[in-house]
Scaffold this active site. Structure first.
Site, PDB file in Angstrom:
ATOM      1  N   TYR A 293       0.842  -1.204   0.000  1.00  9.80           N
ATOM      2  CA  TYR A 293       0.000   0.000   0.000  1.00  9.80           C
ATOM      3  C   TYR A 293       0.874   1.250   0.000  1.00  9.80           C
ATOM      4  O   TYR A 293       1.692   1.453   0.900  1.00  9.80           O
ATOM      5  CB  TYR A 293      -0.921  -0.021   1.215  1.00  9.80           C
ATOM      6  CG  TYR A 293      -2.124   0.892   1.077  1.00  9.80           C
ATOM      7  CD1 TYR A 293      -3.343   0.391   0.630  1.00  9.80           C
ATOM      8  CD2 TYR A 293      -2.056   2.238   1.409  1.00  9.80           C
ATOM      9  CE1 TYR A 293      -4.454   1.215   0.502  1.00  9.80           C
ATOM     10  CE2 TYR A 293      -3.162   3.068   1.285  1.00  9.80           C
ATOM     11  CZ  TYR A 293      -4.363   2.553   0.832  1.00  9.80           C
ATOM     12  OH  TYR A 293      -5.466   3.365   0.719  1.00  9.80           O
ATOM     13  N   TYR A 343      -5.508   5.576  -7.442  1.00  8.31           N
ATOM     14  CA  TYR A 343      -5.794   5.442  -6.010  1.00  8.31           C
ATOM     15  C   TYR A 343      -7.224   4.926  -5.854  1.00  8.31           C
ATOM     16  O   TYR A 343      -8.174   5.694  -5.862  1.00  8.31           O
ATOM     17  CB  TYR A 343      -5.626   6.807  -5.357  1.00  8.31           C
ATOM     18  CG  TYR A 343      -5.973   6.881  -3.884  1.00  8.31           C
ATOM     19  CD1 TYR A 343      -5.279   6.135  -2.941  1.00  8.31           C
ATOM     20  CD2 TYR A 343      -6.971   7.739  -3.432  1.00  8.31           C
ATOM     21  CE1 TYR A 343      -5.577   6.236  -1.596  1.00  8.31           C
ATOM     22  CE2 TYR A 343      -7.281   7.843  -2.085  1.00  8.31           C
ATOM     23  CZ  TYR A 343      -6.573   7.086  -1.173  1.00  8.31           C
ATOM     24  OH  TYR A 343      -6.873   7.194   0.162  1.00  8.31           O
TER      25      TYR A 343
END
Lengths: 391, 325
Positions: A293, A343
C-alpha cells in the site's frame, strides 16, 4: 493459534473500470461495471453472487449494487472500516464467509469518484459530525488536517532514528513510476519521472513532497471470491487466499498514533503479518512479489519491515538496492501502485496481486510468482493477504 | 397598509406609468474604440471584428463595429450615478422613492429584453428615450410582496434613426422575514468582514473539560485516580487499570520536539504561514500536537527544547504554542 482459513477460499475473478480524474458518472455506475467485469472474468453470472463486501466509506449501498448488477439473494453483506485500511480486510470477510459456508460467491468492491467528487486530500474539517470528530479535534486547531500531515509526523521520526533519507522515498516513487510507464491503465502511462522532476515537486508537508503522495482518482475495482471446489470449474485459474489478517494494535488511533513508546513503525501490521504467515506456514522468503500500500512513499518502508523483508531500520537500504524493481528481490507495485497507477484504496492492488499470481501483469516479473503479498492502508487499522497458486 | 392606504399608494405609483424618465439623453461618450476594447477584454470576447481594424475592414462589415451587447452601455449614467452621488432626482428616482417610503425597500433587477436594430460603429452617437411602461398588479414573490416595474428604452442615433430597444424589469418588494434571514446568513450576519479563525474542536463529554482549561490558559494532563497513569488525548477509561475515575495535573509546558512537519499545502484560511506542527514530548511524559512558533522552519529539529505558552491565536481560539526554550 492461527486461524484455520488458509486455502479455504480462492479469488476467481477481477474487474476494474477505467481510472481517471473525472469519470463523469456515478460511483454506482463504477461499482456496477467493476463487479460485472469481475464476474465476467470468472465466468460467473450475477445470480451466482450471494455475498457483497465493501468499505464502510464506500457510498454504494449493497442493495443498489445488487440491484444494478442483477444479483439474486444475498446472504452475506459486510463492511470494513478505516478507509484504505479495509482493502484486504474485504478478502478476510469474504474468505470467512466462503470457508464457513455462509456464502459461496462473494464479490468485494470499492468504487469512488476520489478526484472529481469527495477528495481525501481536502482533509478533515470542523463540519465533521462523525464519531471521530472529537479525535480530530486534537489536531484540527493546530492545522494538522490532512493525511499527508499525519504521515509526515511519523516519517520525520523514522528518518531521525534510522538515517533514512529522501533518496529512499525517491526510489519508491520512481520505481512505481517506471512500472506505470509500461501500464496503459495507469495515469502516468508513458510519463517517466527523473530525480529533477521529483525534486521540483510541490512542497506538501515536509519531508513529503508532491510525488511522495499518491494520486486522487476516479474508478472502481472488484474481486470475486468463492470455494476452491467451485473455483476449479471456472474460467480462470483460481488464486488461493493463503493467509489474510487484519489488526488494530495497542494504543492505535485513526492516523495519529503519536503516543506509543515508538512511533516510527506500524505494530498493527507486524501483528497482521505474523498472523497471515502463521495461517499458511509461509514466511517472507516465500513471497515472490508484492503490492504494498503506497498512499505515501515512506509507508512502504515500514511495511517491508513488518513483513520481514528486512530488519527494522534497513528498509531504505533494501529499496535503494533496487529490490522493488523487476529483477529485484521483491518486485513491488508492478501496476504502478497508487502513486502512479490509480488510487482505488488498495483494491486495484488486490487486482494486481491476483494478476501477479496468474502471471498476467503487464510488468510480470521473469521469475515465477508462487506467492504474492498485498497490503492495506496504514496509519489506520490495517492488514494484508498472501495469495498463491491454487493447488 | 390598510386597503385605503394601499389604493392611495397605488394611485400615486400608477400616475407614473407612461411618463418619460426625462428628456432624451445622449450618451456620455459616443461609440469609441477604447471602450470597445475594454469591454471585449473584460468579457473575454476575442472576435477581431471589435478590435482588429485590418481584419474588420476586410470583412463583410467593412470596418470595426461595437459589440451589439454594448447597446445599453453607451447610454448609461457614469459611475457617480451608480454610487448615488449625483444628487439628481429624475422621474424614475422619484417613483422609487415612493416605493421606499411605503416599505418596499427591496430592489431586484429581474430581467431585460433587448432588440438590436443596427450595428454601431465608432463615431456613432447613442441617444436614449426611456419611458416607465407599466407597473404590475401586486405580486407575492419568494423575496416578499411587491410590484414589477417595466421601463422601455428606445435608442436612436445622430440621424434620429432607430438602433435598438430595451425592456428593463425591476421588482420593488417588502423583504419577507425569510428572505432577510437568508440574506443575513449569506453575508455572515452583518456587513463587517470577519477574519477566518482556526477550525475548532467539537466539545463533548470526554474532551470539553480539557478545552475549557485551555481557554483558561492551562494545559492539563488527564491522570488516572487509581494508578496515576497520565494520558493524552483524554479518554474516559484508564487503559492500564480500567478505572473510570480520573483527575488532572497542570503541565509545566516544558518539553522537546519529538517529531514535526511544516504544513505547506494545502493552505487553510485562518492558519499562520509558515505553519509548523510539532509532536511535543512534555516533561511529564505525555505527548501532544501543537504549533511551534517563534523560530524559522529551518531551525526546528527533533530533540529541540521548547517551552509552551497557552495563548489566544485568533478571535475564537486559545491554544498552547511552543517556543524555542
Amino acid at each position: 493459534m492461527a486461524a484455520t482459513i488458509s486455502d479455504k477460499a480462492a479469488i476467481v475473478g477481477i474487474g476494474s473500470t477505467e481510472f481517471s480524474k473525472d469519470s463523469g458518472r456515478s460511483e454506482l455506475a463504477l461499482a456496477a461495471e467493476a463487479v460485472k467485469k469481475a464476474l465476467d472474468d470468472a465466468g460467473l453470472k450475477p445470480s451466482d453472487v450471494d455475498g457483497l463486501v465493501t468499505f464502510t466509506i464506500d457510498q454504494n449501498e449493497e442493495v443498489d449494487v445488487a440491484r444494478a448488477v442483477g444479483c439474486g439473494n444475498i446472504s452475506l453483506y459486510a463492511r470494513v472500516p478505516y478507509g484504505g485500511g479495509a482493502a484486504t480486510g474485504t478478502l478476510l470477510q469474504a474468505a470467512m464467509a466462503v470457508a464457513s459456508g455462509v456464502a459461496e460467491v462473494v464479490v468485494c468492491y470499492r468504487a469512488l469518484n476520489g478526484r472529481s467528487g469527495q477528495r481525501y486530500s481536502a482533509g478533515v474539517s470542523g463540519t465533521l459530525i462523525t464519531g471521530s470528530a472529537i479525535h480530530y479535534g486534537y489536531y484540527m486547531p493546530f492545522g494538522l488536517l490532512t493525511p499527508a500531515s499525519w504521515v509526515a509526523m511519523f516519517t520525520r521520526r523514522y528518518m531521525h532514528l534510522t538515517g533514512c533519507t529522501q533518496d529512499a522515498l525517491f526510489e519508491i516513487a520512481q520505481a512505481t513510476r517506471d512500472y506505470a510507464v509500461r501500464n496503459p491503465a495507469a495515469f502516468f502511462y508513458q510519463r517517466p519521472m527523473t530525480r529533477a522532476d521529483y525534486d521540483a515537486g510541490k512542497k506538501i508537508c515536509n519531508p513529503l513532497t508532491l510525488y511522495d503522495c499518491c494520486q486522487e482518482s476516479d474508478g472502481g475495482c472488484a474481486i470475486v471470491v468463492t470455494t476452491p471446489e467451485r473455483a476449479r470449474h471456472l474460467k480462470q485459474p483460481g488464486v488461493s487466499i493463503r493467509g489474510v489478517a487484519q489488526c488494530i494494535a495497542k494504543d492505535q488511533e485513526e492516523m495519529t498514533s503519536f503516543y506509543r513508546p515508538d512511533i516510527a513503525r506500524i505494530p498493527e501490521m507486524d501483528v497482521a503479518a505474523d498472523e497471515a504467515y502463521a495461517q499458511c506456514g509461509l514466511s517472507a522468503k516465500d513471497i515472490d512479489a508484492a503490492v504494498i500500500y503506497d498512499a505515501f512513499t515512506p509507508i512502504v518502508l515500514w511495511q517491508l519491515e513488518s513483513w520481514g523483508f528486512c530488519k527494522y531500520g534497513e528498509a531504505a537500504d533494501f529499496v535503494q538496492a533496487g529490490n522493488l524493481r523487476p529483477n529485484g528481490r521483491l518486485p513491488s507495485n508492478t501496476h504502478g501502485g497508487q502513486l502512479s497507477e490509480a488510487y482505488i484504496h488498495g483494491v486495484n492492488g488486490i487486482v494486481e496481486a491476483v494478476r501477479l499470481v496468474r502471471g498476467t501483469s503487464v510488468n510480470q516479473p521473469k521469475k515465477a510468482v508462487h506467492h504474492a503479498l498485498v497490503t492495506s492502508g496504514v496509519g489506520v487499522p490495517t492488514g494484508g493477504a498472501i495469495l498463491g497458486r491454487m493447488t | 397598509m390598510t386597503p385605503a392606504e394601499t389604493s392611495a399608494f397605488e394611485a400615486k405609483i400608477r400616475a407614473y406609468v407612461g411618463r418619460e424618465m426625462g428628456p432624451p439623453k445622449r450618451g456620455n461618450d459616443d461609440v469609441n474604440l477604447a471602450m470597445i476594447r475594454h469591454w471585449a477584454e473584460v468579457t473575454g470576447d476575442e472576435n477581431p471584428l471589435y478590435t482588429d481594424a485590418e481584419f474588420a475592414a476586410a470583412s463583410s462589415r467593412k470596418g470595426i463595429i461595437a459589440p451589439p451587447t454594448m447597446l445599453g452601455i453607451w447610454a448609461m449614467e457614469g459611475y457617480p450615478m451608480a454610487q448615488g452621488h449625483t444628487g439628481k432626482v429624475d422621474v424614475q428616482r422619484e417613483l422609487h422613492n415612493i416605493f421606499e417610503a411605503h416599505g418596499f425597500t427591496g430592489v431586484l433587477g429581474t430581467n431585460t429584453i433587448t432588440e438590436f436594430h443596427r450595428e454601431l460603429r465608432p463615431g456613432d452617437q447613442v441617444i436614449s428615450h426611456t419611458v416607465i411602461d407599466n407597473i404590475s398588479a401586486p405580486k407575492k414573490t419568494a423575496r416578499g410582496h411587491g410590484y414589477f416595474i417595466e421601463t422601455v428604452t428606445r435608442f436612436t442615433d445622430q440621424h434620429g434613426q432607430d438602433v435598438g430597444r430595451q425592456v428593463f424589469r425591476t421588482l420593488r418588494f417588502m423583504p419577507s422575514a425569510e428572505s432577510v434571514a437568508a440574506n443575513q446568513a449569506q453575508s455572515g450576519g452583518d456587513a463587517k468582514l470577519k477574519a477566518p479563525t482556526r477550525i475548532q474542536s467539537p466539545r463533548g463529554h470526554d474532551n470539553a473539560w480539557w478545552w475549557e482549561a485551555i481557554d483558561q490558559g492551562k494545559l492539563l494532563i488527564q491522570r488516572c485516580k487509581r494508578c496515576g497513569t497520565l494520558r493524552h488525548p483524554p479518554r474516559p477509561m484508564c487503559g492500564e487499570c480500567q478505572s473510570l475515575e480520573w483527575d488532572s495535573i497542570e503541565s509545566s509546558l516544558e518539553g522537546e520536539v519529538y517529531s514535526y512537519t511544516e504544513v505547506s499545502y494545502p493552505k487553510f484560511p485562518g492558519y499562520p504561514d509558515p505553519l509548523l506542527c510539532g509532536l511535543i514530548q512534555l516533561k511529564e511524559g505525555t505527548r501532544l500536537v501543537a504549533n511551534i512558533v517563534g523560530c524559522v522552519p529551518e531551525a526546528v529539529h527533533v530533540g529541540m527544547k521548547v517551552r509552551g505558552k497557552v495563548e489566544r491565536v485568533d478571535d475564537a481560539t486559545v491554544l498552547p504554542n511552543f517556543y524555542p526554550a
